[in-house]
Write an enzyme that holds these catalytic residues in place. Structure first.
Site, PDB file in Angstrom:
ATOM      1  N   ASP A  70      67.094  85.142  45.547  1.00 60.26           N
ATOM      2  CA  ASP A  70      65.849  85.661  44.983  1.00 60.26           C
ATOM      3  C   ASP A  70      64.890  84.563  44.533  1.00 60.26           C
ATOM      4  OD1 ASP A  70      66.628  88.414  45.181  1.00 60.26           O
ATOM      5  OD2 ASP A  70      67.925  88.113  43.459  1.00 60.26           O
ATOM      6  N   GLU A 128      35.796  76.068  19.868  1.00 64.38           N
ATOM      7  CA  GLU A 128      36.897  75.107  19.882  1.00 64.38           C
ATOM      8  C   GLU A 128      38.237  75.746  19.558  1.00 64.38           C
ATOM      9  OE1 GLU A 128      33.078  73.062  18.974  1.00 64.38           O
ATOM     10  OE2 GLU A 128      34.152  74.739  18.051  1.00 64.38           O
ATOM     11  N   ALA A 156      28.192  74.475  18.473  1.00 61.08           N
ATOM     12  CA  ALA A 156      28.093  75.848  17.975  1.00 61.08           C
ATOM     13  C   ALA A 156      28.492  76.855  19.035  1.00 61.08           C
ATOM     14  CB  ALA A 156      26.666  76.119  17.493  1.00 61.08           C
ATOM     15  N   ASP A 208      65.097  94.455  42.505  1.00 61.66           N
ATOM     16  CA  ASP A 208      66.430  94.504  43.081  1.00 61.66           C
ATOM     17  C   ASP A 208      67.098  95.798  42.610  1.00 61.66           C
ATOM     18  OD1 ASP A 208      68.667  93.760  44.430  1.00 61.66           O
ATOM     19  OD2 ASP A 208      69.311  92.232  43.011  1.00 61.66           O
ATOM     20  N   GLU A 250      26.214  80.130  13.625  1.00 62.22           N
ATOM     21  CA  GLU A 250      26.400  78.687  13.733  1.00 62.22           C
ATOM     22  C   GLU A 250      25.229  78.031  14.461  1.00 62.22           C
ATOM     23  OE1 GLU A 250      31.328  78.834  13.906  1.00 62.22           O
ATOM     24  OE2 GLU A 250      30.151  78.413  15.714  1.00 62.22           O
ATOM     25  N   THR A 255      38.901  78.323   9.122  1.00 56.39           N
ATOM     26  CA  THR A 255      38.906  79.655   8.518  1.00 56.39           C
ATOM     27  C   THR A 255      39.107  80.763   9.541  1.00 56.39           C
ATOM     28  OG1 THR A 255      36.479  79.778   8.680  1.00 56.39           O
ATOM     29  CG2 THR A 255      37.411  78.872   6.647  1.00 56.39           C
TER      30      THR A 255
END
Length: 932
Positions: free
Chosen positions: A656, A300, A296, A342, A721, A751
């Site tokens: 560079d 993720e 919870a 530059d 959650e 969702t």
């Protein structure tokens, strides 16, 4: 000369500045070679001793290690462990789901992070495959990789030089060294000894370098360095040693992982302990309970959402002419505090342009930029004038004594030039004065010439001008003015007296002080008796037509872009291979410093005298660096970073590459840049225009704001959650779990994903460039964000979710008097209602997080298309989860009574209204603080 003696002994040969002062004979002796070159046996022996003339690369991090790092960080470890617990708890589908999240994140992150070191490959491509050398007095074509120190190299126009060499012969040799030095003009090379052995190697006119191009003339050079010993090799080594640091966003996400991991594990262990101590919850269910708490609190979907948001930002940047090569660079640019730019091709157009014309007594400004012939003459700013006869005559002569050609637009590219940029600028002047150059050349064909000579510093051509012979001449004013006896004034030729000469010299000095390159244009009508004389002998008794002042002008949008940078708290430092006076002039023209502001000009030789502490002080003040070498540019970037700056660096040349890689964000030119620079950079400008960098900065700032927005959006749903597990644990299971782990994953990875991405695609808010760059100490997740998500919006959402859960039980005839079922169809339907409540309230949460402090209602900003897609996607997905049997079986849901959708949709704006109340309270508190 010790270095020569060491070379003669065939020891490994470093670059030796002492060769600059040596004579060609000494160079031959030092390398035990001769004007006839080496013999084949000696060349083979040296090849074994010194190795192939190739650039080598160090080993790179194996791909498997990169992948292991991306699936082994703290947040990933939590998910691996969580999957293992789920497997022990006989929930294999949950274990597979959690582990798949880890693997997908790891693969995607590895694909984004792992970039093969292609800069060295690009450097190799700049070296030619073959070269012409002398072996035993014969000209042979040898593989460039088989060249050795002591080889005598033959150079001609169009050749790419394969190794570093010391010239022993040179005939009007000119070399384009822009890839190494950044200097835009081809430079003259000579075989004569160069007295300044301690100066920059690129300034030693008897040296040539691998990877540069011969633009004119011919010559011979003794190879003095091959492979990694060349200047190219030095840059390759610098590029390989320079390792990019993690971006600010990457560091923030790492910090976020640690914080979230600590919170998740801490909450899981805390409530598991409380449940075991104060309830009779079985151990197996307690483990599921702890796993639910961890899942919870672990968002993720955050990492993939960040990645997708950055990818979306790259698309917007591409629309604004900036191509992103590394996703994390998007946000890094938004917090840049210094841009090291530059000059040539970035701040300027890299197209010589005539800006002033002065005849005997009058001067005009010429408008327009680059090779586009759209422009006119002005005596006063903004007021065009007709082309005077004397200027027309000057422009005509300048177009005739000219070998360049203008190339019109081809549908893809704009106006371009074929030939010397200076001569192309004169053709553009002629076109602005109304001449059809090609028609004029056909009408006045060339019948003789004395080409440009670096010693004479002038060029002359003879033309058949309607039966008479006309000599046209252009060159350095100090060389040609003494050869002028007359001047054209108001259409008449008059003697050039001392007063007029002084006026011309004054005009020349005035243009030079503005960093212009000045040419004098003159002509002479020849007598028939001069027809047989060499053209060079006719460059006397000339008629002065005028002076032409030209420069590579700033791009039209650069000045406004510099002003925007300054308003946004971003400093601009120019680092160029050009000369200091030119650099200062451009810097003041574009607004890096005002006409009277203090601006320090530091050239490369002076910079070598600074230690690191002194350099850190220099870069803290307004400064321009001129004639800077690759090592010096790298030092400048490191000094700025040591001062705590977030540094963006622009570049286009091979020289560079090390600085581009060292910088927090490297920006390469897409049009004029080399492959080496592009491979070392994080961002490529598709139009080489500095103003595109400013647009990218704006997008970068918007990215960070948007990441914070959807982080708060995602965190808000963590509370509803987690609350079901808290109630389940503290009630010893009498209150069943409203949302289990599969439901949470359906939210975090299903969702919530598209709506969060919609927040990540929000356009920059007004005023984003009117604030300073964010501080390095400002974290992505702030206490205010956590309070807003976990203590304000989250509890409200949790209360609604639990109310929907119990309401669904009641709708199915379960009152709770005999207890609520923890499994079965009735519980699955109630859990589906709780899940639907999370989804519908997240709609209001989505609108609430579009603004941090400002009201989301006044003034109303219509949602963009992706927000509507996000809302539609989450509603369609929750409907599928509630009603489609395949999804019901995977997630663990069942259909609930249809009338429950009415209250669920009615509470959709709840979080928006609750957050509006919070914003009112915050603004009121702020006003009270201001009054105090």
């Amino acid at each position: 000369m010790a270095t020569l003696t060491a070379a003669a002994a065939h020891e490994p040969l470093p670059l030796a500045v002492e060769f600059a002062t040596a004579t060609p004979a000494q160079v031959f002796a030092a390398y035990a070679t001769s004007p006839e070159g080496l013999d084949a046996d000696e060349a083979s022996r040296r090849l074994v001793q010194h190795g192939a003339n190739e650039l080598t690369s160090t080993g790179q991090t194996p791909l498997w290690r990169v992948f292991a790092g991306n699936v082994g960080h703290l947040m990933a470890i939590l998910l691996w462990v969580g999957g293992g617990i789920a497997l022990l708890a006989h929930l294999p589908q949950l274990a597979v789901a959690v582990w798949c999240v880890n693997l997908i994140n790891g693969v995607f992150s590895t694909w984004q992070e792992h970039r093969a070191e292609r800069a060295i490959d690009a450097l190799r491509q700049l070296l030619p495959a073959k070269a012409r050398v002398l072996r035993n007095g014969l000209v042979v074509e040898e593989l460039a990789a088989r060249l050795v120190p002591g080889d005598v190299l033959l150079l001609a126009e169009g050749d790419r030089i394969p190794a570093d060499g010391r010239l022993v012969e040179a005939f009007e040799l000119r070399v384009d060294q822009s890839a190494l030095t950044g200097e835009s003009r081809p430079v003259r090379r000579s075989a004569a000894p160069w007295p300044d052995a301690d100066g920059p190697s690129a300034d030693q006119i008897n040296r040539v370098f691998a990877g540069t191009n011969v633009t004119g003339g011919r010559g011979k050079a003794v190879v003095i360095a091959t492979g990694m010993q060349t200047e190219f090799g030095t840059i390759a080594a610098l590029t390989q040693r320079t390792r990019g640091e993690p971006s600010p966003l990457q560091r923030e996400l790492a910090t976020l992982s640690r914080v979230v991991g600590a919170i998740a594990v801490g909450m899981g262990l805390l409530f598991f302990g409380l449940a075991q101590a104060f309830t009779d919850l079985p151990l197996a269910r307690g483990l599921v309970f702890a796993l639910g708490m961890i899942v919870a609190f672990v968002p993720e979907g955050l990492l993939p959402t960040v990645t997708l948001a950055l990818a979306r930002a790259t698309q917007r940047m591409a629309d604004r002419h900036a191509l992103v090569r590394r996703l994390s660079a998007v946000e890094t640019l938004g917090c840049a505090t210094v841009i090291c730019s530059d000059k040539t091709g970035t701040l300027t157009a890299n197209q010589m342009t005539v800006r002033m014309v002065a005849t005997a007594g009058r001067a005009w400004t010429v408008t327009g930029t680059g090779y586009d012939p759209d422009g006119h003459l002005e005596r006063e700013a903004g007021r065009a004038v007709d082309v005077p006869a004397e200027v027309a005559e000057l422009a005509r002569a300048a177009a005739l004594v000219n070998d360049a050609r203008l190339l019109p637009p081809d549908g893809t590219n704009g106006w371009a030039a074929l030939g010397d940029p200076t001569e192309a600028a004169l053709l553009v002047l002629a076109a602005k004065c109304g001449f059809d150059v090609d028609a004029e050349r056909r009408r006045t064909p060339r019948v003789g010439e004395a080409p440009f000579d670096s010693a004479r510093k002038r060029m002359s051509t003879v033309h058949d001008d309607g039966g008479r012979r006309l000599l046209c001449c252009k060159g350095a004013p100090n060389e040609l003015l003494p050869r002028c006896a007359n001047a054209r004034v108001d259409g008449a030729v008059v003697p050039l007296d001392e007063v007029a000469r002084q006026a011309i010299e004054h005009d020349n000095d005035a243009m030079a002080r503005q960093a212009m390159r000045v040419l004098l244009v003159a002509e002479r009508v020849l007598d028939p008796a001069d027809a047989e004389r060499p053209v060079a002998d006719l460059e006397q008794e000339l008629t002065f037509l005028g002076l032409v002042g030209m420069l590579d002008p700033p791009r039209p949008a650069v000045a406004a872009a510099v002003t925007t940078c300054q308003r946004a708290g971003i400093r601009l430092i120019m680092i160029t291979g050009d000369y200091g006076v030119t650099a200062e002039s451009i810097a003041r023209r574009i607004g890096i410093a005002g006409p009277d502001d203090e601006l320090t000009i530091v050239n490369g030789t002076e910079l070598d005298g600074f230690d690191d502490d002194a350099l850190r002080q220099v870069v803290a003040a307004p400064v321009v660096f001129a004639r800077a070498t690759p090592e010096q540019k790298l030092r400048i970037v490191r000094a700025l970073q040591a001062n705590g700056e977030v540094v963006a660096v622009t570049g286009d040349g091979v020289n560079d590459a090390p600085a581009l890689k060292q910088a927090d964000i490297g920006i390469a030119m897409g049009v004029a840049g080399t492959d080496v620079a592009r491979e070392a950079a994080d961002l490529v400008l598709l139009d080489d225009d500095f103003s595109s960098i400013v647009a990218a900065v704006e997008e970068g700032r918007a990215v960070y704001d948007n990441v914070r927005k959807f982080t708060g959006y995602i965190f808000t749903s963590n509370t509803p959650e987690a609350v079901p597990f808290v109630l389940f644990g503290l009630s010893a299971g009498r209150i069943p779990i409203a949302l289990d782990v599969m439901h949470i994953l359906a939210i975090d990875l299903g969702t919530d994903l598209v709506p969060a991405l919609a927040l990540g695609a929000e356009p920059p808010e007004p005023g984003v460039m009117d604030r300073p760059p964010r501080s390095r100490n400002e974290h992505l997740v702030t206490p205010a964000l956590l309070r807003r998500s976990y203590l304000w919006l989250g509890p409200v959402q949790a209360a609604i979710v639990m109310a929907a859960f119990f309401l669904a039980f009641g709708a199915q005839g379960v009152t709770g008097a005999g207890g609520y079922p923890s499994s079965g169809p009735v519980h699955a339907a109630a859990a589906a209602a709780a899940l639907a409540a999370v989804v519908t309230t997240q709609i209001g949460n989505l609108f609430a997080h579009r603004n941090q402090r400002a009201s989301g209602l006044r003034p109303w900003r219509p949602p963009h298309r992706l927000m509507w897609i996000g809302i539609a996607s989450e509603l369609l997905l929750i409907i599928g989860i509630v009603y489609l049997p395949p999804l019901q079986r995977v997630v663990g849901t069942a259909a609930f009574p249809a009338w429950l959708w009415l209250p669920l949709l009615a509470v959709a704006p709840a979080l928006l209204f609750v957050d509006e109340l919070r914003k009112i309270l915050v603004r009121r508190h702020h006003h009270e603080e201001v009054r105090r």
